[in-house]
Design an enzyme around this catalytic site. Structure first.
Site, PDB file in Angstrom:
ATOM      1  CG  HIS A   1      -1.676  -0.161  -0.963  1.00  0.00           C
ATOM      2  ND1 HIS A   1      -1.632  -1.524  -1.207  1.00  0.00           N
ATOM      3  CD2 HIS A   1      -2.985   0.198  -1.116  1.00  0.00           C
ATOM      4  CE1 HIS A   1      -2.848  -1.957  -1.492  1.00  0.00           C
ATOM      5  NE2 HIS A   1      -3.691  -0.943  -1.426  1.00  0.00           N
TER       6      HIS A   1
ATOM      7  CG  ASP B   1      -7.900  -3.023   1.805  1.00  0.00           C
ATOM      8  OD1 ASP B   1      -8.240  -1.958   2.327  1.00  0.00           O
ATOM      9  OD2 ASP B   1      -7.815  -3.185   0.562  1.00  0.00           O
TER      10      ASP B   1
ATOM     11  CG  ASP C   1     -11.161  -2.076   0.184  1.00  0.00           C
ATOM     12  OD1 ASP C   1     -11.044  -2.943   1.067  1.00  0.00           O
ATOM     13  OD2 ASP C   1     -10.185  -1.432  -0.256  1.00  0.00           O
TER      14      ASP C   1
END
Length: 337
Positions: free
Chosen positions: A157, A192, A281
């Site tokens: 990110h 992800d 995740d």
């Protein structure tokens, strides 16, 4: 398969995380390192300490202005009377073209996208060694071996001059650039549950690195503003960014169909090395509950990637504390080891 980890990555110990207007304990905790290390060792990995390659590989991706801020922000913040223990912005510019202030509070708003990336006393050192872990693993891959970089804090990110979503330095982008400078043609495959918006932003105008991201549809999921299917790159980079957003709750079968599409794009790009931004995740029991990939599903993902026959570098991204975190990493790495 080589594996790399530096104990100093545990020095980043964030306390705060604001979501939906509520301040909660930050889920990106140092304990993740031990769980992930055990999961990798269960797959057959044995860890080595990374080498220090200096600021050069990091500065090849991130601006000097941003790196200066990260290095000194906490010390400067601590001088503010009544300031919190962590650097957390409360004001942001309307655009990246707005003026750049001298105040650390103003600079925090410029360089921190959200409240999920607080900067504490150990943050810079942890992020620095997380990046060095990725660079060392990239050099091992360039020499012909697969490698796993246990990077924490994660990185996907983080833009060239902007932290966000638990991320400060974009480890996958740093590794890809290091591989490119060694004569390889890298593609980044981000699995992800959240879109790798920082990675996309870093390479969005470039054609020398392909970026592919498979993630929960951001229409109602973090990072919201990036990761939509129509985002294909701009200028020279047009056609070199592929987003494959999935409906919330998507499981193994549909995920594998999107993965096949992503791998096909990587083949068309002519990549000889894949940097896998590995977020665990996407699992059905992860606290963020975006997708429903199973533990065996991670082995299927890894097997499909390995079947390309390309050089592989695995860079750890998300995956948060649950009983399944370690087994999920074991499941993913076993087909590669």
């Amino acid at each position: 398969m080589k594996a790399y980890l530096d104990a100093r990555q545990k020095l980043h110990d964030p306390k705060h995380f604001m979501a939906n207007g509520t301040v909660s304990p930050n889920p990106e905790v140092p304990a993740r390192v031990g769980v992930l290390q055990a999961g990798a060792e269960a797959a057959g990995c044995r860890f080595e300490a990374p080498e220090d390659h200096g600021m050069g590989p990091i500065a090849a991706v991130h601006s000097a202005e941003y790196l200066t801020f990260l290095r000194h922000a906490h010390r400067r913040w601590s001088r503010i009377e009544g300031a919190s223990d962590e650097v957390i912005p409360n004001i942001h510019p309307a655009s990246r073209r707005d003026s750049y202030p001298k105040s650390v509070l103003g600079q925090a708003g410029f360089h921190q996208a959200d409240t999920a990336c607080p900067i504490a006393s150990g943050t810079w050192e942890a992020a620095y060694w997380s990046a060095q872990t990725a660079v060392t693993a990239a050099h091992a891959v360039a020499k012909g071996t697969r490698a796993y970089a246990l990077c924490r804090p994660p990185g996907h990110h983080a833009f060239a001059d902007l932290a966000g979503g638990f991320c400060f330095l974009n480890n996958a982008a740093i590794a890809a650039e290091a591989l490119r400078l060694q004569g390889l043609r890298p593609a980044i495959l981000d699995v992800d549950v959240h879109h790798g918006n920082g990675t996309q932003g870093i390479f969005y105008h470039r054609s020398d690195v392909l970026t592919v991201s498979i993630h929960a549809d951001p229409i109602r999921f973090y990072p919201f503003y990036w990761g939509h299917a129509h985002e294909r790159g701009e200028g020279e980079g047009l056609g070199y960014n592929l987003n494959l957003p999935l409906q919330r709750g998507t499981g193994d079968q549909t995920y594998m169909e999107s993965l096949a599409q992503g791998l096909d794009a990587i083949e068309s790009f002519g990549a000889d090395v894949i940097v896998i931004a590995l977020g665990l995740d996407a699992h059905e029991n992860d606290p963020f509950k975006g997708l429903r990939v199973t533990t065996p599903g991670f082995a299927q993902i890894a097997s499909a990637i390995a079947a390309t026959g390309k050089k592989l570098l695995v860079v750890q991204e998300g995956g948060y504390m649950s009983d399944d975190l370690g087994p999920n990493l074991t499941s993913f790495l076993q087909p590669l080891v």
